[in-house]
Design a protein around this motif. Structure first.
Motif, PDB file in Angstrom:
ATOM      1  N   ALA A 272      -7.345  -3.360   8.265  1.00 49.23           N
ATOM      2  CA  ALA A 272      -6.127  -3.848   8.906  1.00 49.23           C
ATOM      3  C   ALA A 272      -6.121  -5.368   9.000  1.00 49.23           C
ATOM      4  N   LEU A 275      -3.989  -7.264   6.360  1.00 53.72           N
ATOM      5  CA  LEU A 275      -2.539  -7.086   6.265  1.00 53.72           C
ATOM      6  C   LEU A 275      -1.812  -8.407   6.049  1.00 53.72           C
ATOM      7  N   LEU A 291       5.367  -9.782  10.187  1.00 52.08           N
ATOM      8  CA  LEU A 291       4.287  -8.992  10.768  1.00 52.08           C
ATOM      9  C   LEU A 291       4.290  -9.114  12.278  1.00 52.08           C
ATOM     10  N   TYR A 309      -4.070   0.061   6.622  1.00 54.27           N
ATOM     11  CA  TYR A 309      -3.779  -0.846   5.490  1.00 54.27           C
ATOM     12  C   TYR A 309      -3.044  -0.105   4.380  1.00 54.27           C
ATOM     13  N   VAL A 312       0.646   0.826   5.270  1.00 50.10           N
ATOM     14  CA  VAL A 312       1.511  -0.346   5.214  1.00 50.10           C
ATOM     15  C   VAL A 312       1.711  -0.784   3.764  1.00 50.10           C
ATOM     16  N   GLN A 313       0.655  -0.775   2.980  1.00 55.54           N
ATOM     17  CA  GLN A 313       0.762  -1.161   1.571  1.00 55.54           C
ATOM     18  C   GLN A 313       1.745  -0.256   0.820  1.00 55.54           C
TER      19      GLN A 313
END
Length: 452
Positions: A272, A275, A291, A309, A312-313
């Motif tokens: 994380a 990010l 963010l 991660y 979100v990716q």
């Protein structure tokens, strides 16, 4: 001998035959006055017949035992028992063999018959000493029985141990196969995430560079540089993952820490904390990312941090792929460390992940809550079930993806499946669908457990 027990039994028969022949020869050379020596052409064939079944005693124990018992009668009646001793030894071997290989019931029957034959023989041939001789026979048979019981128990114990070892070996192989399958599934998700993200960024930059190559060479050069950096990063991750696959199939059982796969295999997994770097890479592709991260997400357990991660990716990659350049995306990550609840002392709250884009300014009048029931939404059915798990603007919402950790819609893409699997691993939930006012929203909640 253990590999070929019949060879050992044959040697026993040969030794007994040789001793009988030797003793018989001594009686012939030095005759005893009170012992009648039978003719050799009668005694030697009986010895061979009696000892001929000894090599078969393990395979046919009862046949061997009763063969010996039957041929003992003519052997003793011919008077050969006074000048040889193989009949006594073979009778003891027969009882021992029956106890070990056929069980107590068969052994008891055989012992009773042997004692009956012996009593008749002693009473007829040695009437004065039959009691002493009978006691001697009983003690010899008892010793053979006890020895057979001991060896039989040992063999049964060894068989039980071997069976348990075989079962444990099968369980170990099964556990290994399950672990390999789970690891390959994990690697497949990682490969999808890496390739989908990298290829989406490369395609967007390649398209931009092709338009800007004449009008703005500097912009085209920067886009090509981004393509190069993204390709190298993806190639590095692919090498690391493929090195893990090679290590899984190697004999030495190497893993990521073994170093067998080279430098790429030692590359740490993203967390994380990465990010911010991810958002910067996405922004170079034309997607504006904002963010909103909790300060403490760097302390998340490694497994949960990787899941945050990757989710979100995947969500940002979907926005870039389907909403296109100029889209604004909001990424929110919150770690609620509230009470342990029913999770016990290892429970450390939950992480809320929310990624929402505006669909490049295209309005979507249908609320996310209505998407599962019908109406119009901003993503096409084909897109909402594509590999990204998200859709492209401009079609009905009847196919809008809505999934939780336990279930999903009728169909979903590999990206949505991958995100759902990641939430399942951490006992979480996942929801994906049209956002109020337009765009797309992905919301995931992961349970945080210490040591996860």
């Amino acid at each position: 001998m253990r590999a070929h027990p019949a060879v050992g039994d044959s040697l026993i028969a040969i030794v007994l035959l040789a001793l009988d022949v030797l003793i018989y020869g001594l009686f012939v050379a030095f005759p005893a006055p009170d012992v009648a020596t039978p003719p050799w052409y009668l005694g030697l064939p009986l010895i061979v017949i009696l000892l001929g079944v000894v090599p078969l005693r393990r395979k046919y124990p009862l046949v061997m035992a009763y063969w010996v018992l039957v041929w003992t009668v003519p052997y003793v009646a011919s008077g050969f028992g006074d000048v040889a001793f193989s009949v006594a030894v073979v009778s003891c071997i027969a009882l021992y063999t029956v106890v070990v290989y056929s069980g107590r019931k068969q052994a008891a029957i055989y012992t009773a018959l042997t004692l009956a034959v012996s009593l008749v023989h002693q009473a007829l041939q040695y009437p004065d000493d039959w009691i002493v001789n009978t006691v001697t026979v009983v003690l010899a048979l008892a010793l053979c029985w006890v020895l057979g019981e001991f060896v039989g128990a040992r063999r049964a114990y060894q068989a039980e141990v071997e069976a348990r070892l075989h079962l444990l070996e099968n369980e170990r192989h099964q556990a290994t196969r399950i672990a390999v399958a789970e690891e390959r599934e994990r690697i497949a998700r990682e490969l999808h995430d890496v390739v989908a993200h990298a290829v989406s960024v490369i395609v967007v930059h390649a398209d931009g560079a092709s338009f800007a190559v004449r009008r703005d060479p500097d912009l085209a050069e920067r886009a090509i540089g981004t393509i190069s950096d993204t390709g190298r990063s993806a190639l590095s991750e692919l090498r690391r993952l493929l090195a893990i696959l090679r290590d899984d199939t190697s004999d030495d059982g190497g893993d990521e820490q073994s170093g067998v796969g080279g430098e790429g295999a030692r590359t740490p997994q993203p967390t994380a904390a990465d990010l911010v770097e991810l958002a910067e890479r996405i922004e170079t592709a034309g997607l504006t990312v904002r963010l909103d991260l909790d300060e403490g997400i760097d302390d998340l357990p490694a497994g949960v941090s990787l899941g945050v991660y990757r989710i979100v990716q995947e969500a940002l990659t979907n926005s870039l792929k389907h909403a296109g350049v100029g889209t604004r995306a909001q990424v929110t990550v919150r770690w609620d460390r509230g009470g342990g609840g029913d999770g016990g002392r290892d429970h450390a709250g939950s992480v809320l992940i929310e990624v929402e884009d505006d669909g490049a300014g295209r309005a979507n009048p249908v609320l996310a809550g209505e998407a599962a029931g019908g109406g119009t939404a901003g993503r096409t059915p084909s897109a909402s079930t594509s590999a990204s798990g998200s859709g492209a603007p401009g079609s009905s919402a009847a196919s809008a993806a809505s999934a939780t950790g336990a279930e999903s819609g009728a169909s979903s893409g590999n990206g949505l499946i991958g995100m759902r699997e990641r939430t399942n691993v951490h006992d979480g939930t996942l929801t994906a669908g049209p956002a109020p006012g337009g765009g797309w929203r992905v919301r995931a909640e992961l349970t945080v457990r210490l040591g996860a």
